[in-house]
Design an enzyme around this catalytic site. Sequence first.
Site, PDB file in Angstrom:
ATOM      1  N   ARG A  59      34.686  38.296  49.609  1.00 24.56           N
ATOM      2  CA  ARG A  59      34.985  39.575  48.950  1.00 24.56           C
ATOM      3  C   ARG A  59      34.104  40.696  49.493  1.00 24.56           C
ATOM      4  O   ARG A  59      34.538  41.842  49.631  1.00 24.56           O
ATOM      5  CB  ARG A  59      34.773  39.424  47.441  1.00 24.56           C
ATOM      6  CG  ARG A  59      35.186  40.651  46.628  1.00 24.56           C
ATOM      7  CD  ARG A  59      34.897  40.468  45.158  1.00 24.56           C
ATOM      8  NE  ARG A  59      35.299  41.619  44.380  1.00 24.56           N
ATOM      9  CZ  ARG A  59      34.663  42.049  43.307  1.00 24.56           C
ATOM     10  NH1 ARG A  59      33.579  41.413  42.870  1.00 24.56           N
ATOM     11  NH2 ARG A  59      35.088  43.106  42.649  1.00 24.56           N
ATOM     12  N   HIS A 106      35.387  44.344  50.787  1.00 27.47           N
ATOM     13  CA  HIS A 106      34.930  45.614  50.221  1.00 27.47           C
ATOM     14  C   HIS A 106      34.174  46.446  51.248  1.00 27.47           C
ATOM     15  O   HIS A 106      34.146  47.678  51.140  1.00 27.47           O
ATOM     16  CB  HIS A 106      34.052  45.355  48.998  1.00 27.47           C
ATOM     17  CG  HIS A 106      34.836  45.055  47.760  1.00 27.47           C
ATOM     18  ND1 HIS A 106      34.702  45.784  46.599  1.00 27.47           N
ATOM     19  CD2 HIS A 106      35.780  44.117  47.505  1.00 27.47           C
ATOM     20  CE1 HIS A 106      35.527  45.300  45.680  1.00 27.47           C
ATOM     21  NE2 HIS A 106      36.190  44.287  46.205  1.00 27.47           N
ATOM     22  N   ASN A 110      32.590  48.071  42.477  1.00 32.90           N
ATOM     23  CA  ASN A 110      31.658  47.231  43.231  1.00 32.90           C
ATOM     24  C   ASN A 110      30.537  46.636  42.394  1.00 32.90           C
ATOM     25  O   ASN A 110      29.701  45.887  42.921  1.00 32.90           O
ATOM     26  CB  ASN A 110      31.033  48.033  44.385  1.00 32.90           C
ATOM     27  CG  ASN A 110      31.959  48.183  45.572  1.00 32.90           C
ATOM     28  OD1 ASN A 110      32.954  47.459  45.688  1.00 32.90           O
ATOM     29  ND2 ASN A 110      31.646  49.124  46.452  1.00 32.90           N
ATOM     30  N   HIS A 148      42.224  34.813  46.780  1.00 35.70           N
ATOM     31  CA  HIS A 148      42.104  34.685  45.331  1.00 35.70           C
ATOM     32  C   HIS A 148      42.271  33.238  44.864  1.00 35.70           C
ATOM     33  O   HIS A 148      42.320  32.978  43.660  1.00 35.70           O
ATOM     34  CB  HIS A 148      43.124  35.585  44.629  1.00 35.70           C
ATOM     35  CG  HIS A 148      42.719  37.028  44.614  1.00 35.70           C
ATOM     36  ND1 HIS A 148      43.480  38.018  44.023  1.00 35.70           N
ATOM     37  CD2 HIS A 148      41.616  37.656  45.107  1.00 35.70           C
ATOM     38  CE1 HIS A 148      42.868  39.186  44.163  1.00 35.70           C
ATOM     39  NE2 HIS A 148      41.741  38.982  44.817  1.00 35.70           N
TER      40      HIS A 148
END
Length: 339
Positions: A57, A61, A89, A187
Amino acid sequence: MRTTLAFLVGMSMVAASMAGLQEGFYNSTCPSAESIVKSVVYDALDSDVTLGAALVRLLFHDCFVRGCDASVLIAPTDSEPSERSASINLSLRGFSVIEDAKIQLEAACPETVSCADIVAFAARDSALKLGGINYTVAAGRRDGLVSNVSDPLLNLPQFTYNLSQLTTTFAKKGLSVKDMVILSGAHSIGAASCASFSNRIYPTVDATLKTTFAESLEKLCPNGSTATNVTTYLDYQTPAVLDNKYYQDILDGKVLLTSDEDLAKSNTVLTLVERYASDNDAWATLFAAAMQKMGKIDVLTGTEGNIRLNCSAFNSDTDTYLGEMISENRSGQETSNVI
């Protein structure tokens, strides 16, 4: 038309930025770079397997905001908020793993390996550890000099996004609908807080949720609860394995997020979901390629940016100059395997 234009612009960004990346970039300047990162990541995951999802992740990001330049790692101060201060975040983790790797790399090869490359290596190593998914990472990224608190919300997809919004957001980064569906398979690891999916059970239950699954979520997250530390796995079948079970969850009506459920609302996208749900090996191969592609979004190379000495803080002007000098020396040595 807007989505098409955004995709074409995004593709040009990827093509331009990836030109300076090379496989084996550190072969002569820091031969142990990738093995050091892998060792640190594996030790971290042995202690806390959930860090694998966090590291994947973290790359996502990072790359979606100002490109893959480690700007997401900059720690905020009272006077200078950073990307880490953005609401989207606040739940990011894995920073200490990156810092541990950086400390070891500085001891072995001072002022050589960028934090941006460490993030890319760590995501790949997490995919290998948790899913047996291995791929090469072209390196040579430089660390960014800017980290704005406002940028993440302007660039990252939200968990409430519908399919159209998701498609547009990914297209702006040069990623296709197929890339989006493939990368969403991440996911299959990780967790979500009640706040991330409460909109699907309150005030009324989303009709696409399987009844028994919805009931379990209601018990976990009672209506009106103010608890902020309650989470549940994104994939209830194999939460610690990076695999294709996520796609099966979509078909079964057992995914948490609106952005995941919406992948079943288009016949074209649903066809992809069904394909990946039935063939883990095919999805894993495509996931590796999509991760490579994402890791090349709008990267800084050559003399752009610098090599950060501390991944969570910007260098001084003197350090910036030194980092640029190191890059110039290195660029004359590394000429093979240009991607």
